[in-house]
Design an enzyme around this catalytic site. Structure first.
Site, PDB file in Angstrom:
ATOM      1  N   LYS A  24     -43.253   3.336  55.480  1.00 27.55           N
ATOM      2  CA  LYS A  24     -44.236   3.027  56.541  1.00 27.55           C
ATOM      3  C   LYS A  24     -43.492   2.823  57.861  1.00 27.55           C
ATOM      4  O   LYS A  24     -42.440   2.188  57.901  1.00 27.55           O
ATOM      5  CB  LYS A  24     -45.062   1.796  56.168  1.00 27.55           C
ATOM      6  N   ASP A  78     -47.116  -6.095  40.451  1.00 27.93           N
ATOM      7  CA  ASP A  78     -47.602  -4.871  41.110  1.00 27.93           C
ATOM      8  C   ASP A  78     -47.183  -4.797  42.580  1.00 27.93           C
ATOM      9  O   ASP A  78     -46.902  -3.719  43.090  1.00 27.93           O
ATOM     10  CB  ASP A  78     -49.143  -4.824  41.002  1.00 27.93           C
ATOM     11  N   LYS A 136     -42.531   3.707  41.360  1.00 21.15           N
ATOM     12  CA  LYS A 136     -42.635   2.342  40.866  1.00 21.15           C
ATOM     13  C   LYS A 136     -43.797   2.256  39.878  1.00 21.15           C
ATOM     14  O   LYS A 136     -44.689   3.092  39.979  1.00 21.15           O
ATOM     15  CB  LYS A 136     -42.838   1.358  42.020  1.00 21.15           C
ATOM     16  N   ASP A 169     -45.938  18.433  27.480  1.00 19.43           N
ATOM     17  CA  ASP A 169     -45.971  17.055  26.975  1.00 19.43           C
ATOM     18  C   ASP A 169     -44.550  16.527  27.113  1.00 19.43           C
ATOM     19  O   ASP A 169     -43.618  17.029  26.473  1.00 19.43           O
ATOM     20  CB  ASP A 169     -46.428  17.075  25.508  1.00 19.43           C
ATOM     21  N   HIS A 195     -43.088   2.955  48.389  1.00 20.78           N
ATOM     22  CA  HIS A 195     -43.664   3.668  49.528  1.00 20.78           C
ATOM     23  C   HIS A 195     -43.790   2.785  50.774  1.00 20.78           C
ATOM     24  O   HIS A 195     -43.936   3.285  51.872  1.00 20.78           O
ATOM     25  CB  HIS A 195     -44.979   4.379  49.159  1.00 20.78           C
ATOM     26  N   LYS A 202     -56.067  -8.601  45.800  1.00 17.44           N
ATOM     27  CA  LYS A 202     -57.135  -7.598  45.820  1.00 17.44           C
ATOM     28  C   LYS A 202     -58.439  -8.289  46.205  1.00 17.44           C
ATOM     29  O   LYS A 202     -58.604  -9.489  45.989  1.00 17.44           O
ATOM     30  CB  LYS A 202     -57.323  -6.992  44.428  1.00 17.44           C
ATOM     31  N   GLU A 256     -55.522  -6.648  50.455  1.00 20.27           N
ATOM     32  CA  GLU A 256     -56.296  -5.434  50.156  1.00 20.27           C
ATOM     33  C   GLU A 256     -57.754  -5.819  49.960  1.00 20.27           C
ATOM     34  O   GLU A 256     -58.049  -6.888  49.409  1.00 20.27           O
ATOM     35  CB  GLU A 256     -55.791  -4.782  48.879  1.00 20.27           C
ATOM     36  N   HIS A 278     -42.958  -4.012  46.887  1.00 23.28           N
ATOM     37  CA  HIS A 278     -43.287  -3.866  48.308  1.00 23.28           C
ATOM     38  C   HIS A 278     -42.928  -5.112  49.127  1.00 23.28           C
ATOM     39  O   HIS A 278     -42.263  -5.025  50.154  1.00 23.28           O
ATOM     40  CB  HIS A 278     -44.783  -3.580  48.492  1.00 23.28           C
TER      41      HIS A 278
HETATM   42  C1  BG6 Z   1     -49.407   0.280  44.910  1.00 23.21           C
HETATM   43  C2  BG6 Z   1     -50.075  -0.698  43.990  1.00 23.21           C
HETATM   44  O1  BG6 Z   1     -48.016   0.272  44.700  1.00 23.21           O
HETATM   45  O2  BG6 Z   1     -49.667  -0.078  46.265  1.00 23.21           O
HETATM   46  C3  BG6 Z   1     -51.578  -0.732  44.250  1.00 23.21           C
HETATM   47  O3  BG6 Z   1     -49.831  -0.332  42.629  1.00 23.21           O
HETATM   48  C4  BG6 Z   1     -51.847  -0.989  45.716  1.00 23.21           C
HETATM   49  O4  BG6 Z   1     -52.210  -1.726  43.448  1.00 23.21           O
HETATM   50  C5  BG6 Z   1     -51.047  -0.043  46.610  1.00 23.21           C
HETATM   51  O5  BG6 Z   1     -53.246  -0.808  45.952  1.00 23.21           O
HETATM   52  C6  BG6 Z   1     -51.154  -0.456  48.071  1.00 23.21           C
HETATM   53  O6  BG6 Z   1     -50.584   0.533  48.904  1.00 23.21           O
HETATM   54  P1  BG6 Z   1     -51.064   0.709  50.419  1.00 23.21           P
HETATM   55  O7  BG6 Z   1     -50.119   1.700  51.005  1.00 23.21           O
HETATM   56  O8  BG6 Z   1     -52.480   1.186  50.352  1.00 23.21           O
HETATM   57  O9  BG6 Z   1     -50.977  -0.647  51.058  1.00 23.21           O
END
Ligand code: BG6
Length: 476
Positions: free
Chosen positions: A171, A224, A137, A80, A167, A329, A205, A229
């Site tokens: 890419k 988010d 993040k 924990d 992330h 989304k 997305e 990103h």
């Molecule tokens: C994340 C978000 O950082 O990135 C998510 O919290 C999102 O909501 C995701 O779906 C998207 O990542 P990728 O690489 O699938 O475009």
């Protein structure tokens, strides 16, 4: 090769670890890239033993089997993160039989725990050995919480040992931006407000909020996706040429972009921003539920699942160039793309010139990785006069040279190698929050609500109006 690294994952039973980190580690192992890693120690609150954990992970990774040698590297320890005493067992494990040369602590938990985890690590004595920390993040929920996290983490680790993950920087095409802009002489002379009409960044997305309704209700698309990103991608598009590829030199240039973002305030928020929330609709012919039903909310919430912004970078290079950003989304399809649209040439020589759109550089980040320059040439043939025909110049590595990897694979290897180039420095994340906090404040000041859009579309109609008002349109 000598085994020198212990990787410790806080949040080892969480979604990120199971869906992204461990599958990436498994692929790296199979590619012979994980020889230096002695152990992967997953930590979680649930009672598990290492064998049960290995079985669970094996089921998660498509293609993995119980006999994979990779699984032998996995160990599980119940812990924990808020309980200082629990860190003693971790210290004992890390010192058995002897400490690794390098220990990497990967924090894939709620960010509110980052400070306490670092302090508990220090208290347990495990940082006497070479240690790095990776922070997932979001780094906080606003500027104040981000600053608090940075302060507490930096009271334990020095900045050169802190790896803040975004992330998207892992890419392939995002990194390709550096090669494209600074490895060619062609683009830089036109990469400015004299020649660029507008820039668009779309991260669309098709998935909904899935099981993350509660988290998402407090977060929204701006925090988010845009705070991290999209702004990181924008930095690589808009920054000045760095003097070297040193991590800090690049990060200095990115920071300048973030600090030059034109503030969005109560005076211009209605004109420059659109907030949306998906309603029932269909994706790929399949009916899907709206955000409120999917997230299990009894009452309407003002959470945006879509945001479009008309941003700008207020500096010498980019003054007066609109930078349109959008993400959402449950949009029509999943794709991420950057479009640099150039100004139309000043004089028409050809009768059908006006039928053709200006040159564009379209950089696809996903699902396809490609860079395409949209141009025109003469329509072939004997017909009288010169007629124009659009052609696309594709700047993509040969198919047989392409290597597909997950962003996390690249970033994990960089952490092991101590290369911070693709990670965010603390001041960058704070500068990004400063701009985002201003937008959220402006939304509150003008009481800007969400407009609904049917799932499976490209957001509310107002998002189209955002560009059309300027005489432009989204590149769809
Ligand atoms: C994340 C978000 O950082 O990135 C998510 O919290 C999102 O909501 C995701 O779906 C998207 O990542 P990728 O690489 O699938 O475009």
């Amino acid at each position: 090769m000598k085994q020198t690294i212990d990787l410790v994952i806080f949040g080892g039973t969480g979604d990120l670890a199971q869906r992204k980190l461990l599958p990436s580690l498994w692929r790296l192992y199979n590619a012979g890239q994980l020889d230096k890693v002695r152990r992967i120690i997953a930590l979680g609150r649930s009672a598990n033993d290492s064998q049960a954990y290995r079985t669970r992970i094996c089921e998660q990774i498509s293609g993995a089997s119980e006999s994979d040698r990779f699984l032998e590297k996995l160990e599980y320890l119940g812990l924990d993160a808020t309980q200082t005493a629990d860190f003693e067992a971790l210290a004992t494990l890390l010192n058995t039989p002897a400490p690794a040369e390098q220990t990497v602590f990967y924090l894939a938990t709620a960010p509110a725990l980052y400070g306490a985890i670092c302090e508990n690590l220090r208290g347990s004595g495990v940082l006497a050995n070479n240690a790095r920390v990776v922070l997932e993040k979001p780094i906080g929920n606003d500027l104040a919480s981000c600053q608090e996290i940075n302060q507490r983490v930096l009271a334990v680790f020095s900045e050169r040992d802190v790896f803040r993950i975004d992330h998207y920087l892992g890419k392939e095409t995002v990194q390709n931006l550096l090669a494209l802009r600074f490895g060619n002489s062609l683009f830089d002379p036109v990469w400015n407000s004299h020649h660029v009409d507008n820039i668009q960044i779309t991260v669309a997305e098709s998935i909904g909020v899935e099981g993350r309704g509660d988290f998402y209700a407090q977060t929204g698309a701006l925090r988010d996706m845009v705070q991290n990103h999209i702004l990181q991608v924008l930095c690589l598009v808009a920054m000045e040429p760095p003097a070297s590829l040193e991590a800090d030199t690049i990060r200095d240039e990115k920071l300048k972009v973030l600090r030059a973002l034109t503030p969005i305030t109560a005076d211009n928020a209605k004109k420059n921003t659109v907030r949306g929330q998906y309603d029932d609709g269909a994706i790929n012919g399949q009916p899907v539920r709206g955000f409120l039903e999917e997230g299990g909310f009894a009452e309407a919430t003002n959470t945006e699942t879509f945001v479009a912004l008309r941003a700008g970078v207020h500096n010498w290079r980019w003054i007066n160039v609109p930078i349109y950003l959008r993400t959402g989304k449950r949009l029509a399809e999943r794709y991420s793309e950057i479009v640099v649209e150039f100004k139309k040439h000043p004089f028409s020589l050809f009768a059908d010139d006006q039928n053709h759109t200006p040159n564009k550089l379209v950089i696809n980040i996903q699902p396809e990785e490609s860079i395409t320059l949209h141009t025109v040439i003469k329509k072939p043939g004997l017909s009288r006069g010169i007629k124009l025909e659009p052609v696309e110049l594709t700047l993509t590595a040969d198919a047989d040279k392409k290597q597909h990897y997950e962003a996390y694979e690249r970033l994990l290897l960089d952490v092991f190698a101590g290369d911070q180039t693709l990670f965010m420095r603390g001041d960058e994340v704070e500068a990004a929050w400063r701009w985002i906090d201003g937008i959220i404040q402006a939304w509150q000041d003008v009481d800007l609500g969400v407009k609904t859009y049917p799932a499976g579309t490209m957001g509310p109609a107002a998002a189209q109006a955002l560009t059309e008002r300027d005489g432009r349109s989204w590149y769809d």
